[in-house]
Design a protein around this motif. Structure first.
Motif, PDB file in Angstrom:
ATOM      1  N   ALA A 154       1.550  -2.612   9.647  1.00  0.00           N
ATOM      2  CA  ALA A 154       1.855  -1.180   9.699  1.00  0.00           C
ATOM      3  C   ALA A 154       2.181  -0.694   8.301  1.00  0.00           C
ATOM      4  O   ALA A 154       2.705  -1.440   7.470  1.00  0.00           O
ATOM      5  CB  ALA A 154       3.021  -0.902  10.648  1.00  0.00           C
ATOM      6  N   ALA A 155       1.835   0.564   8.041  1.00  0.00           N
ATOM      7  CA  ALA A 155       2.077   1.177   6.733  1.00  0.00           C
ATOM      8  C   ALA A 155       3.342   2.027   6.794  1.00  0.00           C
ATOM      9  O   ALA A 155       3.601   2.697   7.811  1.00  0.00           O
ATOM     10  CB  ALA A 155       0.889   2.023   6.313  1.00  0.00           C
ATOM     11  N   SER A 159       3.764   1.301   1.451  1.00  0.00           N
ATOM     12  CA  SER A 159       3.393  -0.112   1.455  1.00  0.00           C
ATOM     13  C   SER A 159       3.051  -0.542   2.879  1.00  0.00           C
ATOM     14  O   SER A 159       3.190   0.238   3.831  1.00  0.00           O
ATOM     15  CB  SER A 159       4.536  -0.967   0.895  1.00  0.00           C
ATOM     16  N   ILE A 160       2.569  -1.765   3.001  1.00  0.00           N
ATOM     17  CA  ILE A 160       2.167  -2.304   4.307  1.00  0.00           C
ATOM     18  C   ILE A 160       2.926  -3.603   4.554  1.00  0.00           C
ATOM     19  O   ILE A 160       2.970  -4.481   3.679  1.00  0.00           O
ATOM     20  CB  ILE A 160       0.653  -2.550   4.371  1.00  0.00           C
ATOM     21  N   PHE A 161       3.509  -3.722   5.737  1.00  0.00           N
ATOM     22  CA  PHE A 161       4.226  -4.925   6.133  1.00  0.00           C
ATOM     23  C   PHE A 161       3.528  -5.601   7.305  1.00  0.00           C
ATOM     24  O   PHE A 161       2.867  -4.947   8.114  1.00  0.00           O
ATOM     25  CB  PHE A 161       5.668  -4.586   6.569  1.00  0.00           C
ATOM     26  N   GLN A 171       5.662  -8.497   3.103  1.00  0.00           N
ATOM     27  CA  GLN A 171       4.914  -7.340   2.604  1.00  0.00           C
ATOM     28  C   GLN A 171       3.471  -7.745   2.290  1.00  0.00           C
ATOM     29  O   GLN A 171       3.221  -8.595   1.437  1.00  0.00           O
ATOM     30  CB  GLN A 171       5.588  -6.765   1.362  1.00  0.00           C
ATOM     31  N   ILE A 172       2.524  -7.126   2.985  1.00  0.00           N
ATOM     32  CA  ILE A 172       1.108  -7.409   2.753  1.00  0.00           C
ATOM     33  C   ILE A 172       0.667  -6.826   1.419  1.00  0.00           C
ATOM     34  O   ILE A 172      -0.086  -7.443   0.666  1.00  0.00           O
ATOM     35  CB  ILE A 172       0.247  -6.844   3.903  1.00  0.00           C
ATOM     36  N   THR A 173       1.136  -5.631   1.113  1.00  0.00           N
ATOM     37  CA  THR A 173       0.840  -5.007  -0.173  1.00  0.00           C
ATOM     38  C   THR A 173       1.902  -3.965  -0.490  1.00  0.00           C
ATOM     39  O   THR A 173       2.462  -3.343   0.420  1.00  0.00           O
ATOM     40  CB  THR A 173      -0.548  -4.336  -0.177  1.00  0.00           C
ATOM     41  N   ALA A 174       2.178  -3.782  -1.783  1.00  0.00           N
ATOM     42  CA  ALA A 174       3.112  -2.743  -2.210  1.00  0.00           C
ATOM     43  C   ALA A 174       2.407  -1.424  -2.497  1.00  0.00           C
ATOM     44  O   ALA A 174       3.060  -0.427  -2.784  1.00  0.00           O
ATOM     45  CB  ALA A 174       3.863  -3.213  -3.462  1.00  0.00           C
ATOM     46  N   ASP A 175       1.077  -1.404  -2.406  1.00  0.00           N
ATOM     47  CA  ASP A 175       0.295  -0.196  -2.695  1.00  0.00           C
ATOM     48  C   ASP A 175      -0.669   0.050  -1.535  1.00  0.00           C
ATOM     49  O   ASP A 175      -1.829  -0.380  -1.561  1.00  0.00           O
ATOM     50  CB  ASP A 175      -0.460  -0.359  -4.015  1.00  0.00           C
ATOM     51  N   ALA A 176      -0.190   0.751  -0.512  1.00  0.00           N
ATOM     52  CA  ALA A 176      -0.968   0.924   0.708  1.00  0.00           C
ATOM     53  C   ALA A 176      -2.273   1.660   0.448  1.00  0.00           C
ATOM     54  O   ALA A 176      -3.321   1.279   0.985  1.00  0.00           O
ATOM     55  CB  ALA A 176      -0.141   1.669   1.755  1.00  0.00           C
TER      56      ALA A 176
END
Length: 367
Positions: free
Chosen positions: A167-168, A178-180, A220-225
């Motif tokens: 989810a973003a 970001s996306i977790f 955290q999948i990414t810090a820049d969704a």
């Protein structure tokens, strides 16, 4: 009539899906079995690099695998899409530790991966705001963790036996969205009862609510969704298109298996649909292979819209060819495929949303 055969699904999986397709569509009793069945057939490993436990190949092979399953059961293909899309997020994530600890269970089908990024994809296209919020833990610094709140009304593959859901999140401190990956057993993670769907009822589709859940950077999948979503969108939508391709192929195969008299009556329309299906599929595969959808997402939207229209036409032609038999419940599957096809235009991003996006795109080009 010349259209591509269904992708090779293992005989064991094909037998199981064919025997249970009606029950998977109409009930929820078999929901726990779908993911392990797909995992045993090693379908989740297709398009995943060998060094990460995969079988190699590309996203195109993964799309073909989704299509192969969709020819037997769209509900199972929907689960497959959710799982394989989540796997794709981990493949593209800079979070190597998250990938290392989660990917083996996902590839085996022991842990469900739920792509809760439909809201985020709509956010990317300025259709709706993000519905989840992340607040840094007070005084702890951004990397120490976040308190997560919000809800998403519709996520597939939220398997009760265990899931990770992507989810973003908007950030209350002004950091970029970001996306977790949200683990099912984190305190404050609440899964609703299954949604009361008219079909695809074994797809473990439910709402997800976060009420003060706390996660740290290891999730955290990414810090820049936004940048991540642009990169992930071709696979997200491409794998989704596999569902349409497989369902259309199966409907046209049923038409081809009709009596000679029926085939003669519908041959022109069936041949045209088969030709269009091959052309759209090739356009999809070429765009995925060559990366052209990254810079020109509108062309991918056009393919998705075209496939949805084609599925509708193919299933209606199957009903015509089946005659009265097509209106009976039972092993023929025409009635089920009609219900399955009704889902294709509304899966996010819906056809209406994509058409609006294309209209805005054309207006911007004209301006």
């Amino acid at each position: 009539m010349n259209h591509a055969p269904l992708t090779a699904v293992t005989p064991q999986l094909a037998t199981w899906l064919d025997a249970n397709a009606e029950a998977i569509d109409a009930g929820q009793e078999l929901a726990p079995q779908i993911l392990p069945q797909l995992g045993r057939a090693e379908l989740f490993r297709i398009g995943v690099p060998g060094q990460l436990g995969g079988l190699g190949g590309t996203t195109v092979e993964a799309i073909e695998a989704v299509a192969g399953v969709a020819g037997h059961s769209l509900a199972a293909a929907f689960v497959f899409w959710g799982q394989r899309t989540f796997i794709e997020y981990l493949l593209q994530s800079p979070n190597e530790a998250l990938r290392t600890r989660s990917l083996p269970m996902l590839l085996r089908g022991e842990l469900a991966g739920a792509t809760g990024l439909s809201n985020a994809m709509k956010y990317l296209s300025n259709i709706e705001p993000l519905q989840m919020n992340a607040a840094p833990l007070s005084g702890a610094g951004v990397t120490a963790g976040w308190t997560l709140n919000g809800s998403l009304p519709w996520i597939t593959n939220l398997r009760r036996e265990g899931f990770l859901a992507a989810a973003a999140f908007d950030h209350s401190d002004g950091a970029p969205p970001s996306i977790f990956a949200i683990p099912h057993d984190a305190p404050g993670v609440i899964r609703s009862d299954d949604l009361d769907l008219i079909a695809l009822r074994s797809s473990n589709t439910a709402a997800l609510k976060l009420d003060g859940a706390v996660l740290d950077a290891s999730w955290q999948i990414t810090a820049d969704a936004r940048a991540f979503l642009v990169q992930a969108r071709p696979a997200f939508l491409g794998l989704q298109c596999g569902m349409s391709i497989g369902l259309a192929r199966r409907a046209l195969a049923a038409v081809a298996a009709s009596s000679a008299a029926v085939r003669a009556a519908v041959d022109g329309e069936a041949s045209r649909l088969a030709y269009d299906l091959d052309a759209l599929s090739q356009r999809l595969f070429d765009g995925i292979r060559h990366g052209t959808f990254l810079a020109a997402p509108a062309t991918l939207f056009e393919v998705r819209i075209g496939l949805a229209a084609l599925v509708d036409a193919a299933v209606r032609l199957e009903v015509q060819a089946a005659g009265g038999r097509g209106y009976l419940r039972g092993p023929g599957g025409a009635a089920r495929r009609t219900r399955e096809a009704a889902f294709v235009p509304i899966v996010t991003p819906s056809i209406v949303q994509l058409k609006n996006q294309l209209a805005q795109h054309r207006q911007a080009q004209a301006a």
